[in-house]
Design a protein around this motif. Sequence first.
Motif, PDB file in Angstrom:
ATOM      1  N   SER A 123       0.804  -1.227   0.000  1.00  0.00           N
ATOM      2  CA  SER A 123       0.000   0.000   0.000  1.00  0.00           C
ATOM      3  C   SER A 123       0.837   1.278   0.000  1.00  0.00           C
ATOM      4  N   ILE A 124       2.166   1.151  -0.162  1.00  0.00           N
ATOM      5  CA  ILE A 124       3.033   2.335  -0.227  1.00  0.00           C
ATOM      6  C   ILE A 124       4.004   2.164  -1.395  1.00  0.00           C
ATOM      7  N   TRP A 125       4.025   3.147  -2.261  1.00  0.00           N
ATOM      8  CA  TRP A 125       4.953   3.101  -3.408  1.00  0.00           C
ATOM      9  C   TRP A 125       5.724   4.419  -3.442  1.00  0.00           C
ATOM     10  N   PRO A 126       6.979   4.418  -3.009  1.00  0.00           N
ATOM     11  CA  PRO A 126       7.768   5.660  -3.018  1.00  0.00           C
ATOM     12  C   PRO A 126       8.393   5.937  -4.398  1.00  0.00           C
ATOM     13  N   PHE A 127       8.360   7.215  -4.773  1.00  0.00           N
ATOM     14  CA  PHE A 127       9.028   7.690  -5.990  1.00  0.00           C
ATOM     15  C   PHE A 127      10.005   8.791  -5.576  1.00  0.00           C
ATOM     16  N   PHE A 128      11.277   8.596  -5.887  1.00  0.00           N
ATOM     17  CA  PHE A 128      12.308   9.563  -5.522  1.00  0.00           C
ATOM     18  C   PHE A 128      12.707  10.333  -6.783  1.00  0.00           C
ATOM     19  N   CYS A 129      12.425  11.633  -6.770  1.00  0.00           N
ATOM     20  CA  CYS A 129      12.515  12.452  -7.982  1.00  0.00           C
ATOM     21  C   CYS A 129      13.684  13.430  -7.913  1.00  0.00           C
ATOM     22  N   PHE A 130      14.630  13.265  -8.834  1.00  0.00           N
ATOM     23  CA  PHE A 130      15.766  14.172  -8.958  1.00  0.00           C
ATOM     24  C   PHE A 130      15.528  15.073 -10.162  1.00  0.00           C
ATOM     25  N   GLU A 131      15.523  16.386  -9.929  1.00  0.00           N
ATOM     26  CA  GLU A 131      15.092  17.326 -10.971  1.00  0.00           C
ATOM     27  C   GLU A 131      16.139  18.363 -11.342  1.00  0.00           C
ATOM     28  N   ASN A 132      17.384  18.121 -10.974  1.00  0.00           N
ATOM     29  CA  ASN A 132      18.446  19.053 -11.352  1.00  0.00           C
ATOM     30  C   ASN A 132      18.933  18.750 -12.774  1.00  0.00           C
ATOM     31  N   PRO A 133      19.494  19.752 -13.470  1.00  0.00           N
ATOM     32  CA  PRO A 133      19.980  19.523 -14.837  1.00  0.00           C
ATOM     33  C   PRO A 133      21.057  18.451 -14.880  1.00  0.00           C
ATOM     34  N   TRP A 134      21.120  17.745 -15.991  1.00  0.00           N
ATOM     35  CA  TRP A 134      22.130  16.712 -16.174  1.00  0.00           C
ATOM     36  C   TRP A 134      23.494  17.351 -16.419  1.00  0.00           C
ATOM     37  N   ASP A 135      24.535  16.569 -16.187  1.00  0.00           N
ATOM     38  CA  ASP A 135      25.900  17.027 -16.407  1.00  0.00           C
ATOM     39  C   ASP A 135      26.587  16.077 -17.392  1.00  0.00           C
ATOM     40  N   LYS A 136      27.015  16.619 -18.533  1.00  0.00           N
ATOM     41  CA  LYS A 136      27.675  15.827 -19.571  1.00  0.00           C
ATOM     42  C   LYS A 136      26.821  14.632 -20.000  1.00  0.00           C
ATOM     43  N   LYS A 137      25.542  14.921 -20.214  1.00  0.00           N
ATOM     44  CA  LYS A 137      24.576  13.941 -20.715  1.00  0.00           C
ATOM     45  C   LYS A 137      24.297  12.802 -19.734  1.00  0.00           C
ATOM     46  N   LYS A 138      24.577  13.040 -18.457  1.00  0.00           N
ATOM     47  CA  LYS A 138      24.303  12.028 -17.440  1.00  0.00           C
ATOM     48  C   LYS A 138      23.635  12.686 -16.234  1.00  0.00           C
ATOM     49  N   PRO A 139      22.739  11.962 -15.552  1.00  0.00           N
ATOM     50  CA  PRO A 139      22.129  12.534 -14.346  1.00  0.00           C
ATOM     51  C   PRO A 139      23.145  12.625 -13.217  1.00  0.00           C
ATOM     52  N   LYS A 140      22.945  13.601 -12.356  1.00  0.00           N
ATOM     53  CA  LYS A 140      23.827  13.756 -11.206  1.00  0.00           C
ATOM     54  C   LYS A 140      23.301  12.887 -10.058  1.00  0.00           C
ATOM     55  N   ILE A 141      23.955  11.780  -9.826  1.00  0.00           N
ATOM     56  CA  ILE A 141      23.537  10.844  -8.775  1.00  0.00           C
ATOM     57  C   ILE A 141      24.465  11.025  -7.578  1.00  0.00           C
ATOM     58  N   PRO A 142      23.931  11.388  -6.419  1.00  0.00           N
ATOM     59  CA  PRO A 142      24.796  11.590  -5.245  1.00  0.00           C
ATOM     60  C   PRO A 142      25.588  10.323  -4.922  1.00  0.00           C
ATOM     61  N   ALA A 143      26.847  10.503  -4.577  1.00  0.00           N
ATOM     62  CA  ALA A 143      27.696   9.350  -4.254  1.00  0.00           C
ATOM     63  C   ALA A 143      27.129   8.566  -3.076  1.00  0.00           C
ATOM     64  N   SER A 144      26.550   9.283  -2.107  1.00  0.00           N
ATOM     65  CA  SER A 144      25.996   8.605  -0.932  1.00  0.00           C
ATOM     66  C   SER A 144      24.792   7.742  -1.283  1.00  0.00           C
ATOM     67  N   LEU A 145      24.111   8.052  -2.395  1.00  0.00           N
ATOM     68  CA  LEU A 145      22.993   7.227  -2.861  1.00  0.00           C
ATOM     69  C   LEU A 145      23.496   6.051  -3.686  1.00  0.00           C
ATOM     70  N   SER A 146      24.427   6.308  -4.589  1.00  0.00           N
ATOM     71  CA  SER A 146      24.896   5.249  -5.487  1.00  0.00           C
ATOM     72  C   SER A 146      25.553   4.095  -4.739  1.00  0.00           C
ATOM     73  N   LYS A 147      26.029   4.341  -3.510  1.00  0.00           N
ATOM     74  CA  LYS A 147      26.666   3.291  -2.716  1.00  0.00           C
ATOM     75  C   LYS A 147      25.665   2.377  -2.012  1.00  0.00           C
ATOM     76  N   GLN A 148      24.410   2.805  -1.933  1.00  0.00           N
ATOM     77  CA  GLN A 148      23.420   2.047  -1.168  1.00  0.00           C
ATOM     78  C   GLN A 148      22.993   0.776  -1.900  1.00  0.00           C
ATOM     79  N   LYS A 149      22.786  -0.294  -1.150  1.00  0.00           N
ATOM     80  CA  LYS A 149      22.383  -1.573  -1.736  1.00  0.00           C
ATOM     81  C   LYS A 149      21.029  -1.459  -2.430  1.00  0.00           C
TER      82      LYS A 149
END
Length: 326
Positions: free
Chosen positions: A90-116
């Motif tokens: 009954s819960i569906w989370p959507f995490f929305c990143f809305e900042n401009p891309w850098d060099k044709k790639k989204p900016k993904i925080p390092a602290s997020l990309s490390k998470q399992k």
Amino acid sequence: MSRPGFYFCFCPDGNLLTRQISRHLAATGSDWDQKTIWSDDQGQEDALWSALNLPSMMGPPRAVLLRKCETLPDRFWPQLSGCLKGFKPSIWPFFCFENPWDKKKPKIPASLSKQKFFKFAREKKWIWEFPGLSRQNVPRYISRKCQELGIKTAPGVLEELSAVLPLDSRGIDMELEKLALLAYPEKTVCQDHLQAVPAQLDIDIFSFFKAVQGGQNLNPVWKKIFHEQKTGQGMLFPFLGLLLREARILWLLSTGMDPKVNLYPSLKREKTALARSLGPKRIAMLWDLVLEAETGVKSGRLDTDQAMENLAAKLFKLFSGQQVLL
């Protein structure tokens, strides 16, 4: 589990982002209560954790849209791990990143990309990435929106709209909805309707033409255009759109179809004089110059600076009566 347990969206266009989420929700066949929480609103922290953890006992399932996630501190993502363990029907989370891309790639925080959980989302394809609208893909977006509104475009109109409308889906939607009203009952947007579309580039193209013809100093105009290109606002294609619009007006005035041109009398007289001095043959070459600049950039043969410099040189030749080689 017929749907993702959670979802990540990386897109700088908020309108496109929410439409993507709506498509996912609709595909489940259920009615969802959408709760939007803005990450940059510090007073929403308690509401966020409650929305992610406490299901509604009586109401419909809840879609939690956490907007502007790029503003969240690095410590947030490790804390989120416990909320995403196990599937919550009954819960569906959507995490929305809305900042401009850098060099044709989204900016993904390092602290997020490390998470399992993020690595798991990547494996399960629970991530949507889209860089937003560009001059290359905006014709497709305009065509789809026109189809959604039940309208068609006359020949040449789609190309002109693609050049002058902002690269913002909400802004495009508003302009097309306005054109849909103007096109009723025929439901076909024609060239005459385009006079209602505001120019996105703050340049008087007719004054520009006169300056070129008179050999005046055009440095202020070029400085503005090149500055806006360097700041990422992409002024080449809006400039080409204005050029096309003015070329059409001059063509009508030079071929005896001036009743189709609605302008103030004094301005119409000035433009008629310019149209007659150029003649239909040279006015027609404006379309060729626009096409050359556009295809040069889209094919990768030229960058925007090179295309604009080439266009400027040929406009000078065209208005000074010299031969223009395409």
